[in-house]
Motif scaffolding. Sequence first.
Motif, short mmCIF file in Angstrom:
data_model
loop_
_atom_site.label_atom_id
_atom_site.label_comp_id
_atom_site.label_asym_id
_atom_site.label_seq_id
_atom_site.Cartn_x
_atom_site.Cartn_y
_atom_site.Cartn_z
N ARG A 77 -23.63 -69.16 14.49
CA ARG A 77 -22.42 -68.35 14.33
C ARG A 77 -21.43 -69.03 13.39
O ARG A 77 -20.20 -68.99 13.60
CB ARG A 77 -21.75 -68.09 15.69
CG ARG A 77 -22.60 -67.34 16.70
CD ARG A 77 -22.78 -65.88 16.34
NE ARG A 77 -23.28 -65.10 17.46
CZ ARG A 77 -24.50 -64.58 17.53
NH1 ARG A 77 -25.37 -64.80 16.55
NH2 ARG A 77 -24.87 -63.86 18.57
N ARG A 79 -20.53 -68.29 10.33
CA ARG A 79 -19.65 -67.40 9.56
C ARG A 79 -18.45 -66.95 10.38
O ARG A 79 -17.32 -67.04 9.90
CB ARG A 79 -20.47 -66.23 9.01
CG ARG A 79 -21.43 -66.69 7.90
CD ARG A 79 -22.66 -65.82 7.78
NE ARG A 79 -23.63 -66.41 6.85
CZ ARG A 79 -24.49 -67.38 7.20
NH1 ARG A 79 -24.52 -67.84 8.44
NH2 ARG A 79 -25.32 -67.89 6.31
N PRO A 80 -18.62 -66.44 11.61
CA PRO A 80 -17.42 -66.12 12.40
C PRO A 80 -16.62 -67.36 12.76
O PRO A 80 -15.38 -67.30 12.82
CB PRO A 80 -17.98 -65.43 13.64
CG PRO A 80 -19.42 -65.78 13.69
CD PRO A 80 -19.86 -65.98 12.27
N THR A 83 -14.48 -68.05 9.85
CA THR A 83 -13.40 -67.06 9.80
C THR A 83 -12.26 -67.45 10.73
O THR A 83 -11.08 -67.41 10.35
CB THR A 83 -13.94 -65.66 10.19
OG1 THR A 83 -15.03 -65.31 9.35
CG2 THR A 83 -12.85 -64.60 10.08
N ALA A 101 -14.25 -61.53 11.96
CA ALA A 101 -15.28 -62.52 12.30
C ALA A 101 -16.55 -61.84 12.77
O ALA A 101 -17.67 -62.25 12.41
CB ALA A 101 -14.75 -63.47 13.37
N VAL A 104 -18.45 -60.11 9.64
CA VAL A 104 -19.26 -60.97 8.77
C VAL A 104 -20.54 -61.41 9.47
O VAL A 104 -21.59 -61.55 8.82
CB VAL A 104 -18.46 -62.18 8.25
CG1 VAL A 104 -17.34 -61.74 7.33
CG2 VAL A 104 -17.93 -63.05 9.37
N GLU A 105 -20.48 -61.59 10.79
CA GLU A 105 -21.71 -61.95 11.50
C GLU A 105 -22.68 -60.78 11.54
O GLU A 105 -23.90 -60.98 11.42
CB GLU A 105 -21.39 -62.42 12.92
CG GLU A 105 -22.60 -62.88 13.72
CD GLU A 105 -23.30 -64.12 13.18
OE1 GLU A 105 -24.40 -64.46 13.66
OE2 GLU A 105 -22.75 -64.76 12.25
N HIS A 108 -24.45 -60.75 8.28
CA HIS A 108 -25.45 -61.82 8.25
C HIS A 108 -26.69 -61.43 9.05
O HIS A 108 -27.82 -61.59 8.58
CB HIS A 108 -24.84 -63.10 8.83
CG HIS A 108 -25.81 -64.22 8.98
ND1 HIS A 108 -26.55 -64.72 7.93
CD2 HIS A 108 -26.18 -64.95 10.08
CE1 HIS A 108 -27.32 -65.70 8.35
NE2 HIS A 108 -27.13 -65.85 9.65
N ILE A 205 -20.26 -66.53 3.18
CA ILE A 205 -19.42 -67.57 3.78
C ILE A 205 -18.07 -67.62 3.07
O ILE A 205 -17.03 -67.83 3.70
CB ILE A 205 -20.16 -68.92 3.76
CG1 ILE A 205 -21.41 -68.84 4.64
CG2 ILE A 205 -19.25 -70.06 4.23
CD1 ILE A 205 -22.26 -70.08 4.64
N THR A 207 -16.57 -65.01 1.82
CA THR A 207 -15.85 -63.87 2.37
C THR A 207 -15.34 -64.16 3.78
O THR A 207 -14.25 -63.72 4.15
CB THR A 207 -16.75 -62.62 2.37
OG1 THR A 207 -17.02 -62.26 1.01
CG2 THR A 207 -16.10 -61.44 3.07
N SER A 208 -16.10 -64.93 4.55
CA SER A 208 -15.65 -65.31 5.89
C SER A 208 -14.33 -66.07 5.82
O SER A 208 -13.38 -65.77 6.56
CB SER A 208 -16.71 -66.17 6.57
OG SER A 208 -17.94 -65.51 6.65
#
Length: 352
Positions: A77, A79-80, A83, A101, A104-105, A108, A205, A207-208
């Motif tokens: 996790r 990416r979140p 974020t 958050a 974006v997950e 992914h 990532i 963008t996160s």
Amino acid sequence: MSVPSPAPGAGSLPAAPGGALDDLRASVGLQIADETLLRSIAGGLAEVEKLLREVVRSDVQAVNDAALHLVEAGGKRFRPLFTLLAAQFGPKQDDHVIIAAAAVELVHLATLYHDDVMDEADMRRGAESVNARWDNTIAILTGDFLFAHASRLVADLGTDAARIIAETFGELVTGQMRETVGPGPGDDAVAHYLTVIAQKTGSLIATSGRFGGMMSGAAEEHIEALRRFGDIIGTAFQISDDIIDIASPSDELGKAQGTDLREGVRTLPMLYALADPETDPRLIELLSGPIADDALVQEALDLLRVSSGLDRARVTLSDYAQRARAELTALPASPARDACESVADYLVARTR
């Protein structure tokens, strides 16, 4: 989709149980000494998990089962997490941060469903892949389902966020197309590969981090620094994985060694080795295509470990980590910045 809104201010997210805090400390080498920050991030991740399970549920049982399959398989996790960490640089901590958050997950996870079809993978995160358990059509449609829900979540965050996620979709697809087609005649294979992983991994990532800064009301220069850090650290993650797939034994990897060799994918250490005129001709022969035989995979791994390719990949990784740390100097000194720096340090340390 509504999410319980924490009270404004850093550290206001709900406390997480001790086990979750321990898991968070171990995740991707993240070092957080500040207990308030640690609980804020862990509590935010708990809210993200709750939202992920809520948003992918469907009245159609087949859709529900397939969509929950990878959500429940877990994962880092990252990416979140990034974020939520990026949101620490702004004054607001509200439901928009949690929604971003989770979105974006979802993106992914959607790419993982599609990747498994393209790679003909049997396992994902220690569980049977959706394409193996059901079939390719179900896997592709489930990925599309998750993309749709990610877009729906981002639509609640405003037109700027919707535009950014659309641009990110474009980067992800372009990176996959570049990888599928391969470098053209006269193209530099290493440059092509670094562009591919920047688009396939770095873009989301980035963008996160951008979303975390935006949703928390961070200063524009801080949002841009978080975006650049995410882009660089995402590429570094893939290079680090490339090195570990060759250098680490199977019992440390938790999966079979030489996955890329078996799939005929030329990663950065392999490309560097192929570019070196001193490389053992036998290794060049082995890298000419996919390797199915376990003994040949092991032979290739042994040759790669003593080749210049692995050392050059480590140098490139160190360069990316240094560039990532440099981007953080634009951010105010804080436990959150220290935590970001620890990720860059970890990516280098894990490959030695």
